[in-house]
Every structure is written in structure tokens, then in C-alpha cells.
Design a protein around this motif. Structure first.
Motif, PDB file in Angstrom:
ATOM      1  N   ALA A 208       0.848  -1.192   0.000  1.00  0.00           N
ATOM      2  CA  ALA A 208       0.000   0.000   0.000  1.00  0.00           C
ATOM      3  C   ALA A 208       0.883   1.241   0.000  1.00  0.00           C
ATOM      4  CB  ALA A 208      -0.910  -0.002   1.227  1.00  0.00           C
ATOM      5  N   VAL A 209       0.814   2.014  -1.078  1.00  0.00           N
ATOM      6  CA  VAL A 209       1.642   3.207  -1.198  1.00  0.00           C
ATOM      7  C   VAL A 209       0.820   4.343  -1.779  1.00  0.00           C
ATOM      8  CG1 VAL A 209       2.511   2.511  -3.472  1.00  0.00           C
ATOM      9  CG2 VAL A 209       3.835   4.119  -2.091  1.00  0.00           C
ATOM     10  N   THR A 210       1.026   5.539  -1.273  1.00  0.00           N
ATOM     11  CA  THR A 210       0.359   6.744  -1.758  1.00  0.00           C
ATOM     12  C   THR A 210       1.414   7.685  -2.316  1.00  0.00           C
ATOM     13  OG1 THR A 210      -1.447   6.581  -0.164  1.00  0.00           O
ATOM     14  CG2 THR A 210      -1.022   8.757  -1.103  1.00  0.00           C
ATOM     15  N   THR A 211       1.135   8.271  -3.478  1.00  0.00           N
ATOM     16  CA  THR A 211       2.046   9.256  -4.046  1.00  0.00           C
ATOM     17  C   THR A 211       1.317  10.583  -4.200  1.00  0.00           C
ATOM     18  OG1 THR A 211       1.470   8.664  -6.327  1.00  0.00           O
ATOM     19  CG2 THR A 211       3.311   7.495  -5.310  1.00  0.00           C
ATOM     20  N   LEU A 212       2.012  11.655  -3.882  1.00  0.00           N
ATOM     21  CA  LEU A 212       1.457  13.002  -3.976  1.00  0.00           C
ATOM     22  C   LEU A 212       2.415  13.858  -4.787  1.00  0.00           C
ATOM     23  CD1 LEU A 212       0.504  13.277  -0.209  1.00  0.00           C
ATOM     24  CD2 LEU A 212      -1.127  13.095  -2.088  1.00  0.00           C
ATOM     25  N   ASN A 213       1.983  14.250  -5.978  1.00  0.00           N
ATOM     26  CA  ASN A 213       2.846  15.106  -6.780  1.00  0.00           C
ATOM     27  C   ASN A 213       2.708  16.560  -6.335  1.00  0.00           C
ATOM     28  OD1 ASN A 213       0.430  15.986  -7.882  1.00  0.00           O
ATOM     29  ND2 ASN A 213       0.739  14.977  -9.857  1.00  0.00           N
ATOM     30  N   ASN A 214       3.439  17.430  -7.009  1.00  0.00           N
ATOM     31  CA  ASN A 214       3.481  18.831  -6.599  1.00  0.00           C
ATOM     32  C   ASN A 214       2.102  19.468  -6.608  1.00  0.00           C
ATOM     33  OD1 ASN A 214       3.946  21.914  -7.479  1.00  0.00           O
ATOM     34  ND2 ASN A 214       5.686  21.214  -6.250  1.00  0.00           N
ATOM     35  N   ASP A 215       1.296  19.099  -7.607  1.00  0.00           N
ATOM     36  CA  ASP A 215      -0.039  19.690  -7.706  1.00  0.00           C
ATOM     37  C   ASP A 215      -0.932  19.209  -6.571  1.00  0.00           C
ATOM     38  OD1 ASP A 215      -2.004  21.280  -9.007  1.00  0.00           O
ATOM     39  OD2 ASP A 215      -2.914  19.454  -9.787  1.00  0.00           O
ATOM     40  N   ALA A 216      -0.846  17.920  -6.225  1.00  0.00           N
ATOM     41  CA  ALA A 216      -1.647  17.395  -5.123  1.00  0.00           C
ATOM     42  C   ALA A 216      -1.266  18.042  -3.802  1.00  0.00           C
ATOM     43  CB  ALA A 216      -1.482  15.876  -5.036  1.00  0.00           C
ATOM     44  N   ILE A 217       0.029  18.294  -3.603  1.00  0.00           N
ATOM     45  CA  ILE A 217       0.482  18.971  -2.389  1.00  0.00           C
ATOM     46  C   ILE A 217      -0.069  20.387  -2.345  1.00  0.00           C
ATOM     47  CG2 ILE A 217       2.504  19.813  -1.134  1.00  0.00           C
ATOM     48  CD1 ILE A 217       4.058  17.438  -2.366  1.00  0.00           C
ATOM     49  N   GLU A 218      -0.030  21.063  -3.506  1.00  0.00           N
ATOM     50  CA  GLU A 218      -0.533  22.438  -3.582  1.00  0.00           C
ATOM     51  C   GLU A 218      -2.008  22.507  -3.200  1.00  0.00           C
ATOM     52  OE1 GLU A 218      -0.007  26.570  -5.498  1.00  0.00           O
ATOM     53  OE2 GLU A 218       1.449  25.023  -4.990  1.00  0.00           O
ATOM     54  N   ARG A 219      -2.798  21.570  -3.715  1.00  0.00           N
ATOM     55  CA  ARG A 219      -4.230  21.587  -3.436  1.00  0.00           C
ATOM     56  C   ARG A 219      -4.535  21.180  -1.999  1.00  0.00           C
ATOM     57  NH1 ARG A 219      -6.569  19.106  -9.181  1.00  0.00           N
ATOM     58  NH2 ARG A 219      -6.199  21.017 -10.381  1.00  0.00           N
ATOM     59  N   ALA A 220      -3.695  20.339  -1.409  1.00  0.00           N
ATOM     60  CA  ALA A 220      -3.905  19.963  -0.007  1.00  0.00           C
ATOM     61  C   ALA A 220      -3.667  21.141   0.921  1.00  0.00           C
ATOM     62  CB  ALA A 220      -2.982  18.795   0.370  1.00  0.00           C
ATOM     63  N   ALA A 221      -2.867  22.121   0.489  1.00  0.00           N
ATOM     64  CA  ALA A 221      -2.563  23.328   1.267  1.00  0.00           C
ATOM     65  C   ALA A 221      -2.251  22.997   2.714  1.00  0.00           C
ATOM     66  CB  ALA A 221      -3.735  24.313   1.181  1.00  0.00           C
ATOM     67  N   PRO A 222      -1.274  22.121   2.967  1.00  0.00           N
ATOM     68  CA  PRO A 222      -0.997  21.711   4.348  1.00  0.00           C
ATOM     69  C   PRO A 222      -0.416  22.848   5.180  1.00  0.00           C
ATOM     70  CG  PRO A 222       0.714  20.889   2.882  1.00  0.00           C
ATOM     71  CD  PRO A 222      -0.340  21.495   2.007  1.00  0.00           C
ATOM     72  N   ASN A 223      -0.807  22.905   6.464  1.00  0.00           N
ATOM     73  CA  ASN A 223      -0.256  23.900   7.376  1.00  0.00           C
ATOM     74  C   ASN A 223       1.115  23.506   7.905  1.00  0.00           C
ATOM     75  OD1 ASN A 223      -2.339  25.920   7.469  1.00  0.00           O
ATOM     76  ND2 ASN A 223      -3.608  24.456   8.582  1.00  0.00           N
ATOM     77  N   SER A 224       1.486  22.242   7.734  1.00  0.00           N
ATOM     78  CA  SER A 224       2.776  21.759   8.212  1.00  0.00           C
ATOM     79  C   SER A 224       3.129  20.498   7.441  1.00  0.00           C
ATOM     80  CB  SER A 224       2.713  21.452   9.715  1.00  0.00           C
ATOM     81  OG  SER A 224       1.824  20.373   9.966  1.00  0.00           O
ATOM     82  N   THR A 225       4.322  19.971   7.667  1.00  0.00           N
ATOM     83  CA  THR A 225       4.722  18.738   7.005  1.00  0.00           C
ATOM     84  C   THR A 225       3.788  17.598   7.387  1.00  0.00           C
ATOM     85  OG1 THR A 225       7.036  19.477   7.025  1.00  0.00           O
ATOM     86  CG2 THR A 225       6.637  17.134   6.662  1.00  0.00           C
TER      87      THR A 225
END
Length: 822
Positions: free
Chosen positions: A72-89
Motif C-alpha cells: 500500500a503506497v500513496t504518491t502526492l505530486n506537486n499539484d496534489a500537495i498544492e491543493r492539499a494546502a498543508p499547514n505543516s509537514t
């Protein structure tokens, strides 16, 4: 470090293991390099994760196509990270199914839980890697979890996260969650990017990177960020400040080989956000009068700088953070056809300190506090402000509380070497390697140091006098302090792990692949330390209550711990087509006791490897379905794990209290994306989890929690993110939103502190102007929901109804940004 280099080089003589699920290593590496150096499409990669994505995490280093991964592996590209708008790592991990990430503690101090693994806090079963190598070998030490040592910025190309499965064999052998942060690398063209952003809570941040060629087959990348603000929970001083810079040089040899050298410097700190007063009424949570649940904080100008009763000057503006340098090299070389050598080496060193204002219990009246401080029958005789203002007008009815000035200093280092050889002959691939790490921590702690405060945001310091039951006048505070240090540590820890691993993968038919692997790990810890010993009355006056029980250091002692264990895994993957496949896997993993547990373990425990000194074992059974087409992706996993031998400590009233036992969990994880027509996508992820304790005792073995739900982990979690992009002339506007649900949980193993379910809505809009410029607005927690992630972890039992202490998610906020690439 010399020992590490010797062992790492000697490993070249061993047969080593490749990823249990990789296709040809050369093809995987070539695809990975292409992903990382690909020219930008607009400002970010707008494609969703596909089955052809190459993942490195959970493999021996060669990488594998995600659709071929038998784990089970999840990948998050740059666009997915941008849309997640995380407040921290850590906040980004909310997007990973099976993971409960609590980022309400701020940029640092996250609690991350995985697949029902029992844990009281921090991130005991989470390892972060940078460029495929662990950042810091121990997943968690008290007041230090891995996400504290790295920040997400625009130099990150993608993030990979593997749960269970092969993680027990590779890297540091993490059986829970391993997260790999993959940086950009330079390509054949000069490129650059710059972004400025501003928030409605006055954060100013700048991000930038530049990359390009240094020669025909050599490229570079350098970039980072800098930011500062008071934070969403404003203490009325600069609480958030710092940045990170990352650089690398990547060289490709002929024959699908490469070498990459990198360096990363992080100097960033932020306010350690802790529970605040809220009101509980029949399981419903509301704001405490006068206290904004999403933006309020007890921290303020009066508590920022203090001098404790033993003369230590503390500035809470230092908060929680890290000042570290992380350097490394990755060398992947094809020695001959079918024979490959790999070396990953990294070093991290610096400081990771934690300073915070830690509340003890919910506000009570000043008259009730007089009884707490002076004993039964005591009455309040005076209440005044420490810093001007004289007597408090509301007197006995004033709502007050105590909070500790906690100071934890850590100087840390970590050296890692992971060396492997791979041999591929026909349908069979054999890989073997050695993993070595040496890590240290110099700790100085001073906990306790409680002060009396008003129960208000940016709380003020108070002095209190009382008359006890015998009629004697007593001074309960000095400059607001009601006590001195209660728990102290002065320690030098040295840990070392050496592991040998081997994996064999056999392609029985083009559709069917099976694999199996083993890992042998030896774990050792040596330490010299002092902890709290006897108490003294500093001034010899029993009627000055604040210094009657100040702790001193006890006698020096040493720890010598040695243990070893085998881990193993076996799996099979069957592809019906290139786009549709299934897998099954069993794995046995181990988690060894680290510095803090061994500090509190008895000599008998250490000698017999029992109690707090025991090793935890995790058995995981899982099966998955993988679908990857141009229209849709679907990854579904069913898992069952059994956990034995958990041992941890929690600070209850400034005293370490042990918890021991096990748990079992069954769950379903689903994630996917749907792209029914051009410009529109719908991504979703969800988890159902049934996790309960078995033979698990808290309160130093006095409370049996068998059958209780594992703390802090809900039965249901899900998130849905629709996004729509519609080009209009030279503009490309995009709308996206995320609705997330977090189910009911319990903050404590005794299941007496309820955390109600809540929804969180985030959304954003961006506009690409031509190929160079992007404007964007994102909003977090748009409904300003008061969702709790933590109760009061410093007590055993419930908090009752009325005012309680709890830590809510951050309140509504907006970020405005403008970015340009060139």
C-alpha cells in the motif's frame, strides 16, 4: 562515523535485495529521473497520480511503477500537495488513508498514528526519508518526531508514503509508515520559480528555486523558503520564524546509472500549540467564554520571558523547532549487465529544542485554586497581577489555571549508510544489503515550573496568598510561579543499529510475480544520565509554598541495552492487465525501545527485555486491488495487524507513567481519482478502522484497557476533493475544495475523554495567466469548525463536563499567493 563508513563499504561484498515489486531497475530509475526533471506544465504538474508513477519508498532503492507495487503506497505530486494546502509537514499526511495526523500542535509537535498501532502521541511508527534515506533513524524521541526535522517547500517534487508491507525490511525497518520526500533535480534547461504569499494572520513567506545544467549529463537545483508571523494563535509576539534551503547536484552515467549529492539546512521554529480551555456538555464542545477556539492561545507577552525559581531564563518565543543540516549522497551504478551497486549515505546534525507553556487543568475559581495549592480548608486572602494592575477586582471568583514552563534542549546527530547489490538473471532478481546507523542525543530537560494564570487568551501572571486550615498565612506564588522544576533530565544517549536484508523476486509468468525477504537487525543503546532525585525546600520556609518541593538531580547512572530480531515478508502480485492488478502480503516487523523508554525502565526490565525495555512485534496481513486508467485510478487495501509488546511512557503530573501491552486492528483503505472529462477531477480517500487494545495496561500496570478502542484513531475518516479547470483565452482558472470527515475518537486509552466527530472544509481558487504567472487564494477550515484532536494527555481519566482542556484544529485562515516561473 568511521565505523559506519567501514560497515557500509563492506556491504558491497554481500548479495543484496531489490525492491520486492520493481520492474527493471534501469527503467524505473529512468522514469523517476524524468519525473523529477520534467519541464513544468504551467506552474505545477497538473496531472493526477497515475499507475505509471515511479515510487522509491518501500523498495531497496531501484524504484517501481506504482501499479506494480505489492504494497500500500500513496504518491502526492506537486499539484496534489498544492491543493492539499498543508499547514505543516505532518498536515500533508491527512491525505494518506490509514493515517491519522494531528497538526493542531503547530508547525512542529505533531501526533501521527498509523493503522491502529497503539501510541500515546508524537509519531512512534512514522519515519521520514529525504531522497530515499532516513532523516533521523529513531522515528520518535520524546519531544522530537521526524516531521519536526523537515519542511515542505517548492523544492519538493513529490511525496511517497508506504504503509506496512515491505517497510519492515528496508531503510530503518519501520513497520508502520515510511514517508519519502523527493526533491527536484536539475535538467538540461535552466528553469526557475519564485512565489510570495501572505495570510490573513500576517504571515509573509517567500519560496524560490532555480535549476539547470552544469554539463551534458549533470544538473543542479537550489532553492528554499523563508517565513515569519505571529501565527494563527497570536501570542502578541513573533512566534513563527525561519526557513530552509536545499541544493543538489545530479549526474547521469551511461547505462542507467547516476550519482546525486545533496545538502539541506533548516532553521525554523514556531509556537508549540497546546490544549486550551473549551466547554464540554453532553459530548458537545463549545468555546470557553472569551476564548476563541480556533485562534486563542494562553501564551502572551507576560509569559514569553521568565526566570524560573532555580534561575533559568526561558524565552517561549523559541518555541518548538529545529536548526539542523542534512547532507547525503546517492550512488546507483550498473557494474555489469544485470549486476547493480547502490549506496545511500546521509548525515544530520544540529539542535531540536522544545519550549512551551503546558496547561495542567481547566480554569477554576481563585478560591478553589487556594484549596488546591494550600490544602483542604485553605481560604483565599489575596490575588494580584504580577506585572502591574494591583489586586484582581473579581477576587475569589476569578477564573485561573496553572501551566508549566517546559524547557527541553536536544543536540542530535544521525549517520546512515544503506548499501546494496542487485543481481538480475532472467525472471529472477536477488537483492541483499546492509543498513547501518549511529545516532545520538544530548538532552537537558526542566519540566514543571508551573505558573498561575488568568483563564484568558494571552494570559496574565498572578500572585496568590492564602490562609491554611490552621490559620497560618502562606504565600503560594513568587512572580507567578507556584512550583519549581518537577522532572529533570540530563542525558547523553548513543544508539546504533545494524541490519542485513535480502529479498528475492521471481516472475513466474508475465502476469504473476512472487517475492520474499528477510531482515536481521541488531539494536544497541548506551547512555549516561541523571534524572530527578530528592526534593528540597529552597528557602527553608514552609509557608512559601512555591519552593517547598524543588527537585534536584539524582545520582548518575548508565544504560547498556542490546537486542536483535528477524523481520520477514512474503507477497504475490497478479496483473490481469497492465491497468488492473491484485496483491496479497504478510509481513512481520519489529520496533525496538528507544532512549526515553530505556531511561524509565528498571535494571531488571533492561536485563530481561521486559516492560518498558521490550521490543514490539507487528504482524500484518493485507490484500489490495489496483486499477489505473486514463479515466480513473483506484487503490483499495484490506489489512489486519496484531501488535504485541508496546511499551511507552506518559508524563502524568510531571511523573513518567508506563503503558504496556498490545492491540489488534482490521481496516479498509481506499483512495482514487476520477477524471470523467477534460479539466475535472474528483479525488477521494477513506479509511474504516476497527482497532482495540488487548492485554494493554496503563497507570504503571494498574488499569486494564483490554477491549477499549485504540486512542486518538477514529473508526471512520474520509476526504473528497473535486477540482475543475477551464481555460478561458490566455487564462486558466481552477477551483478546488476538500471536505474531510474525522469520526469519534477517545483521547485516552481508558476511553474516558471523548473527542467528537467533525467536518473540515478547505477550498481554493487559482488562475494561471499565460505560462508564467499564477495567482492563488486558499482557505483552511472555512466553516471555522471547533474540532478537537486532543484532550488533556497529562491526566489519567475523564475531565467531566463543563470547562476542560483540549486542543482544537486551527481556525479559519486564508493564504494569498503569486508565483512566477521562468
Amino acid at each position: 562515523m568511521i565505523r559506519g563508513l567501514t560497515i557500509g563499504s563492506a556491504a558491497g561484498a554481500l548479495l543484496v535485495a531489490a525492491s520486492a515489486t520493481a520492474q527493471t531497475t534501469g527503467a524505473a530509475q529512468e522514469a523517476d529521473s524524468a519525473q523529477r526533471a520534467e519541464p513544468d506544465k504551467g506552474l505545477v504538474d497538473t496531472t493526477e497520480p497515475q499507475g505509471d508513477d515511479v515510487v522509491v519508498v518501500g523498495t531497496a532503492g531501484g524504484g517501481t511503477r506504482r501499479q506494480d507495487a505489492a504494497f500500500a503506497v500513496t504518491t502526492l505530486n506537486n499539484d496534489a500537495i498544492e491543493r492539499a494546502a498543508p499547514n505543516s509537514t505532518a498536515d500533508l499526511l491527512r491525505t494518506v488513508p490509514g493515517v491519522m495526523a494531528e497538526s493542531s500542535g503547530g508547525q512542529n509537535g505533531a501526533n501521527i498514528f498509523v493503522r491502529g498501532y497503539p501510541s500515546g502521541g508524537d509519531a512512534q511508527f512514522v519515519t521520514f526519508q529525504f531522497a530515499g534515506t532516513p532523516i533521523f533513524a529513531p522515528p520518535t524521541l520524546s519531544f522530537l518526531e521526524n516531521s519536526q526535522l523537515i519542511r515542505l517547500d517548492e523544492t519538493v517534487q513529490r511525496v511517497e508514503a508506504v504503509r506496512g508491507g515491505t517497510g519492515a525490511l528496508f531503510s530503518n525497518g519501520q513497520p508502520g509508515l515510511t514517508v519519502n520526500v523527493v526533491p527536484r533535480i536539475g535538467g538540461s534547461e535552466f528553469k526557475g520559480f519564485a512565489k510570495g504569499s501572505y495570510t490573513d494572520y500576517d504571515e509573509i513567506r517567500g519560496d524560490a528555486w532555480i535549476s539547470g545544467p552544469l554539463g551534458g549529463d549533470t544538473g543542479f537545483m537550489v532553492g528554499g523558503y523563508y517565513a515569519q508571523s505571529n501565527g494563527i494563535r497570536d501570542p502578541r509576539y513573533r512566534a513563527e520564524k525561519g526557513g530552509q534551503i536545499t541544493g543538489n547536484i545530479h549526474h547521469d552515467f551511461d547505462g542507467n546509472s547516476f550519482v546525486e549529492v545533496y545538502a539541506r539546512y533548516l532553521n525554523d521554529r514556531g509556537q508549540w500549540l497546546l490544549p486550551i480551555p473549551v466547554v464540554s456538555n453532553d459530548g458537545k464542545i463549545s468555546e470557553y467564554p472569551g476564548f476563541d477556539g480556533g485562534k486563542g492561545t494562553l501564551n502572551g507577552p507576560e509569559t514569553r520571558r521568565t526566570t524560573t525559581l532555580v534561575g533559568r531564563d526561558v524565552d517561549l518565543a523559541e518555541g518548538r523547532g529545529a536548526k539542523v543540516i542534512n547532507t547525503g549522497i546517492t550512488f546507483d551504478y550498473e557494474l555489469a549487465e544485470g549486476f547493480r551497486f547502490r549506496e545511500r549515505t546521509s548525515y544530520l546534525g544540529g539542535h531540536a529544542d522544545t519550549l512551551g507553556l503546558v496547561p495542567v487543568a481547566a480554569p477554576v475559581s481563585a478560591s478553589a485554586m487556594a484549596v488546591t495549592l494550600g490544602g483542604a480548608g485553605s481560604t483565599l486572602t489575596g490575588l494580584s497581577y504580577v506585572n502591574g494592575g494591583g489586586a484582581v477586582s473579581t477576587g475569589a471568583d476569578t477564573q485561573v489555571l496553572r501551566a508549566g514552563i517546559w524547557e527541553v534542549r536536544k543536540k542530535i546527530s544521525s549517520f546512515v549508510s544503506d548499501t546494496a547489490l542487485e543481481w538480475k538473471a532472467g525472471p529472477n532478481k536477488l537483492t541483499g544489503g546492509v543498513f547501518y546507523t549511529n545516532y545520538t542525543s544530548y538532552d537537558v530537560w526542566a519540566l514543571g515550573n508551573q505558573v498561575l494564570l488568568t483563564g484568558t487568551p494571552n494570559a496574565r501572571l498572578l500572585n496568590l496568598t492564602l490562609t491554611n486550615a490552621a490559620g497560618t498565612a502562606q504565600q503560594a506564588t513568587l512572580r507567578g510561579f507556584t512550583s519549581g522544576p518537577a522532572f529533570q533530565v540530563r542525558a547523553h544517549y548513543d544508539g546504533e543499529d545494524t541490519a542485513f536484508y535480502a529479498v528475492d523476486e521471481l516472475e513466474i509468468t508475465p502476469e504473476l510475480r512472487v517475492d520474499g525477504g528477510v531482515r536481521y537487525q541488531r539494536h544497541s543503546v548506551d547512555a549516561t544520565l541523571q534524572t530527578s532525585g530528592p526534593t528540597v525546600n529552597l528557602d527553608g520556609n514552609v509557608n512559601t509554598l512555591y519552593d517547598n518541593a524543588v527537585t534536584l538531580f539524582g545520582s548518575p547512572r548508565t544504560i547498556r541495552y542490546r537486542d536483535n530480531a528477524w523481520s520477514w515478508t512474503a507477497g504475490a502480485n497478479y496483473d490481469f492487465t497492465r491497468s488492473l492488478g491484485v496483491y496479497v502480503r504478510y509481513s512481520r516487523g519489529n520496533s525496538f525501545p528507544q532512549f526515553d523508554n530505556l531511561r524509565e525502565a528498571s535494571a531488571t526490565n533492561i536485563a530481561n527485555k521486559t516492560g518498558l525495555a521490550q521490543r514490539a512485534e507487528v504482524d500484518t496481513y493485507e490484500a489490495g486491488l489496483k486499477l489505473s486508467t486514463q479515466i480513473a485510478n483506484l487503490y483499495a487495501t484490506v489489512f489486519h495487524n496484531k501488535f504485541d509488546g508496546l511499551a511507552t511512557t506518559t508524563l502524568i503530573d510531571n511523573v513518567p507513567v508506563s503503558s504496556n501491552g498490545g492491540a489488534k486492528a482490521t481496516g479498509v483503505e481506499v483512495e482514487g481519482a476520477l477524471r470523467p472529462f477534460a479539466g475535472f477531477s474528483l479525488t477521494a480517500a477513506g479509511t474504516w478502522l476497527d482497532a482495540t487494545y488487548r492485554g494493554f495496561f496503563t497507570g504503571n500496570g494498574t488499569i486494564d484497557n483490554t477491549g477499549n478502542r485504540v486512542q486518538r484513531q477514529p473508526k471512520w475518516m474520509w476526504r473528497v476533493t473535486p477540482a475543475y479547470e477551464l481555460p478561458v483565452g490566455g487564462l486558466r482558472p481552477s477551483l478546488f475544495a476538500t471536505l474531510q470527515y474525522t469520526g469519534n475518537r477517545f483521547s485516552d486509552p481508558e476511553n474516558l475523554q471523548t473527542l467528537p466527530h467533525f467536518y473540515q472544509l478547505d477550498a481554493g481558487v487559482s488562475v494561471d495567466i499565460g505560462e508564467r504567472l499564477r495567482l492563488q487564494v486558499t482557505g483552511n477550515n472555512l466553516t471555522d469548525k471547533l474540532g478537537l484532536t486532543e484532550g488533556n494527555p497529562r491526566i489519567i481519566g475523564g475531565q467531566g463536563s463543563g470547562p476542560i482542556l483540549a486542543r482544537p484544529i486551527l481556525g479559519r485562515s486564508f493564504r494569498f499567493s503569486a508565483a512566477v516561473n521562468f
